[in-house]
Write a protein that holds these residues in place. Structure first.
Motif, PDB file in Angstrom:
ATOM      1  N   LEU A  58     -12.421  19.429  30.781  1.00  0.00           N
ATOM      2  CA  LEU A  58     -12.690  18.609  31.976  1.00  0.00           C
ATOM      3  C   LEU A  58     -11.422  18.436  32.802  1.00  0.00           C
ATOM      4  O   LEU A  58     -11.080  17.342  33.267  1.00  0.00           O
ATOM      5  CB  LEU A  58     -13.262  17.239  31.564  1.00  0.00           C
ATOM      6  CG  LEU A  58     -14.597  17.273  30.819  1.00  0.00           C
ATOM      7  CD1 LEU A  58     -15.050  15.858  30.481  1.00  0.00           C
ATOM      8  CD2 LEU A  58     -15.659  17.986  31.639  1.00  0.00           C
ATOM      9  N   ASP A  59     -10.695  19.544  32.942  1.00  0.00           N
ATOM     10  CA  ASP A  59      -9.505  19.622  33.800  1.00  0.00           C
ATOM     11  C   ASP A  59      -8.341  18.765  33.297  1.00  0.00           C
ATOM     12  O   ASP A  59      -7.468  18.402  34.072  1.00  0.00           O
ATOM     13  CB  ASP A  59      -9.843  19.217  35.246  1.00  0.00           C
ATOM     14  CG  ASP A  59      -8.891  19.863  36.248  1.00  0.00           C
ATOM     15  OD1 ASP A  59      -8.466  21.003  35.987  1.00  0.00           O
ATOM     16  OD2 ASP A  59      -8.584  19.230  37.277  1.00  0.00           O
ATOM     17  N   ARG A  60      -8.336  18.448  32.007  1.00  0.00           N
ATOM     18  CA  ARG A  60      -7.202  17.737  31.405  1.00  0.00           C
ATOM     19  C   ARG A  60      -6.724  18.513  30.193  1.00  0.00           C
ATOM     20  O   ARG A  60      -7.536  18.997  29.397  1.00  0.00           O
ATOM     21  CB  ARG A  60      -7.608  16.317  30.978  1.00  0.00           C
ATOM     22  CG  ARG A  60      -7.983  15.405  32.120  1.00  0.00           C
ATOM     23  CD  ARG A  60      -6.777  15.019  32.969  1.00  0.00           C
ATOM     24  NE  ARG A  60      -5.779  14.296  32.201  1.00  0.00           N
ATOM     25  CZ  ARG A  60      -5.825  12.981  31.969  1.00  0.00           C
ATOM     26  NH1 ARG A  60      -6.836  12.265  32.443  1.00  0.00           N
ATOM     27  NH2 ARG A  60      -4.887  12.400  31.268  1.00  0.00           N
ATOM     28  N   PRO A  61      -5.390  18.662  30.012  1.00  0.00           N
ATOM     29  CA  PRO A  61      -4.884  19.402  28.851  1.00  0.00           C
ATOM     30  C   PRO A  61      -5.185  18.663  27.555  1.00  0.00           C
ATOM     31  O   PRO A  61      -4.857  17.485  27.413  1.00  0.00           O
ATOM     32  CB  PRO A  61      -3.380  19.486  29.123  1.00  0.00           C
ATOM     33  CG  PRO A  61      -3.075  18.338  30.031  1.00  0.00           C
ATOM     34  CD  PRO A  61      -4.305  18.150  30.875  1.00  0.00           C
TER      35      PRO A  61
ATOM     36  N   ASP B 225      -0.761  14.911  34.201  1.00  0.00           N
ATOM     37  CA  ASP B 225      -0.462  16.235  34.738  1.00  0.00           C
ATOM     38  C   ASP B 225      -1.486  17.260  34.252  1.00  0.00           C
ATOM     39  O   ASP B 225      -2.287  16.996  33.354  1.00  0.00           O
ATOM     40  CB  ASP B 225       0.951  16.676  34.334  1.00  0.00           C
ATOM     41  CG  ASP B 225       2.023  15.730  34.885  1.00  0.00           C
ATOM     42  OD1 ASP B 225       1.789  15.159  35.970  1.00  0.00           O
ATOM     43  OD2 ASP B 225       3.064  15.563  34.219  1.00  0.00           O
ATOM     44  N   SER B 226      -1.398  18.447  34.827  1.00  0.00           N
ATOM     45  CA  SER B 226      -2.371  19.492  34.504  1.00  0.00           C
ATOM     46  C   SER B 226      -1.915  20.390  33.364  1.00  0.00           C
ATOM     47  O   SER B 226      -2.668  21.252  32.915  1.00  0.00           O
ATOM     48  CB  SER B 226      -2.635  20.352  35.744  1.00  0.00           C
ATOM     49  OG  SER B 226      -1.429  20.944  36.204  1.00  0.00           O
ATOM     50  N   THR B 227      -0.683  20.211  32.885  1.00  0.00           N
ATOM     51  CA  THR B 227      -0.178  21.041  31.792  1.00  0.00           C
ATOM     52  C   THR B 227       0.473  20.168  30.729  1.00  0.00           C
ATOM     53  O   THR B 227       0.993  19.080  31.021  1.00  0.00           O
ATOM     54  CB  THR B 227       0.862  22.063  32.297  1.00  0.00           C
ATOM     55  OG1 THR B 227       1.934  21.367  32.940  1.00  0.00           O
ATOM     56  CG2 THR B 227       0.228  23.043  33.269  1.00  0.00           C
ATOM     57  N   ALA B 228       0.437  20.658  29.500  1.00  0.00           N
ATOM     58  CA  ALA B 228       1.077  19.955  28.390  1.00  0.00           C
ATOM     59  C   ALA B 228       2.418  20.582  28.036  1.00  0.00           C
ATOM     60  O   ALA B 228       3.311  19.904  27.519  1.00  0.00           O
ATOM     61  CB  ALA B 228       0.168  19.970  27.167  1.00  0.00           C
ATOM     62  N   TYR B 229       2.569  21.876  28.311  1.00  0.00           N
ATOM     63  CA  TYR B 229       3.806  22.598  27.994  1.00  0.00           C
ATOM     64  C   TYR B 229       4.253  23.418  29.200  1.00  0.00           C
ATOM     65  O   TYR B 229       3.423  23.951  29.947  1.00  0.00           O
ATOM     66  CB  TYR B 229       3.593  23.527  26.798  1.00  0.00           C
ATOM     67  CG  TYR B 229       3.665  22.809  25.463  1.00  0.00           C
ATOM     68  CD1 TYR B 229       4.856  22.743  24.752  1.00  0.00           C
ATOM     69  CD2 TYR B 229       2.540  22.205  24.921  1.00  0.00           C
ATOM     70  CE1 TYR B 229       4.924  22.079  23.531  1.00  0.00           C
ATOM     71  CE2 TYR B 229       2.599  21.550  23.704  1.00  0.00           C
ATOM     72  CZ  TYR B 229       3.797  21.486  23.010  1.00  0.00           C
ATOM     73  OH  TYR B 229       3.872  20.819  21.817  1.00  0.00           O
TER      74      TYR B 229
END
Length: 310
Positions: free
Chosen positions: A136-139, A147-151
């Motif tokens: 659902l557009d979450r990392p 944010d959209s990324t975790a790494y």
């Protein structure tokens, strides 16, 4: 000496009409039940039944919510589980390459090791993509990060370690549906003898060191990397096992919520819904009774000359 009360034409008419109205009201009530399909249309129909129906409706809403939460939890944990399995498969490939590079035979040439180093770097890039898997557009590995990324592309954790994502899947039953990146791929730093040092077993750092050691032909570095790779794989497998256990629990709680929802809905139907054959029979009985009452009234109350002169 007692005397009988005087019965007048007016009182006979009043009582007869009142009786007909009650009969007609019962007929109308039977018709309403058949047309609406409900035997509880207002609290006055059955106060105790109304209270029970309200309680059951509350249970229906709660179990629907538990089932919806379980669906969301299954989606999240299923995404995490699939990603971890893919990561595990990739790590097996890295381990094979590392063992080949550590081989002292003729297959471990500098050119072959450089090719293996390039493969390890490609696998690292793939694993970073897995680490940034979204639901659902979450990392899913980003914790509570907005944010959209975790790494980052370099393999550095950019998520949040604070807080947990929980879902209520039953009465007094909540389950965690997130997994933070450091729990899977290892923390960036560890404490050794009271000092904070970089974690050499952090998965992406392990892959970088392995690729560098393969390029340099550093046998000692390759062996150390293999040891750290096994540690990182062990952490990954432990996390995968935990996620699988949570996934199974959610599935069981979802089935329990759906079973309870079916049972409560059946009880609610027994209280609220009309028994159609019984209601039809009651309507026919009331109609017959009303027609008989009309016929009897016509004989009891005969029209007089004054009625025709009005």
């Amino acid at each position: 000496m007692s005397s009988s009360p005087r019965v007048t034409e007016s009182s006979v008419r009043t009582r007869t009409i009142a009786s007909l109205q009650r009969n007609l009201s019962r007929t109308q009530s039977a018709q309403d039940q058949i047309s609406s399909g409900k035997q509880l249309r207002r609290p006055s129909d059955s106060p105790t039944g109304t209270v029970t129906a309200l309680q059951l409706r509350g249970e229906v809403r709660a179990n629907k919510k538990y089932s919806a939460n379980a669906d969301d939890a299954i989606g999240r944990l299923g995404t995490v589980q699939d990603s971890l399995r893919s990561v595990s498969d990739s790590l097996q490939r890295v381990r094979t390459l590392t063992l080949e590079a550590a081989n002292a035979g003729g297959g471990s040439t500098p050119q072959a090791n450089r090719a293996r180093a390039e493969q390890v770097e490609e696998i690292k890039g793939l694993l970073v993509q897995y680490a940034n898997t979204k639901y659902l557009d979450r990392p899913v590995f980003g914790g509570s990060t907005p944010d959209s990324t975790a790494y980052t592309t370099a393999g550095e954790y950019a998520g949040e370690n604070a807080g947990q994502t929980l879902r209520a899947i039953g009465p007094n039953a909540k389950i965690r549906v997130d997994v933070r990146g450091p729990e899977v791929f290892g923390p960036e730093e560890v404490t050794v003898n009271g000092s904070t040092v970089p974690n050499e077993a952090q998965l992406f750092r392990v892959l970088d060191s392995l690729a560098a050691a393969m390029r340099d032909g550093n046998a000692e570095g390759i062996n150390a990397g293999l040891s750290n790779l096994d540690k990182a794989t062990e952490i990954l497998n432990s996390t995968l096992s935990d996620v699988g256990a949570r996934y199974n629990r959610v599935e069981q709680m979802k089935q329990s919520a759906e079973d309870r929802l079916m049972s409560v809905s059946s009880q609610l139907s027994d209280i609220e819904d009309v028994d159609l054959p019984k209601a039809i029979m009651e309507l026919q009985l009331q109609q017959t009774s009303y027609q008989a009452a009309l016929a009897a009234t016509a004989k009891v109350i005969q029209p007089s000359l004054i009625d025709f002169l009005r």
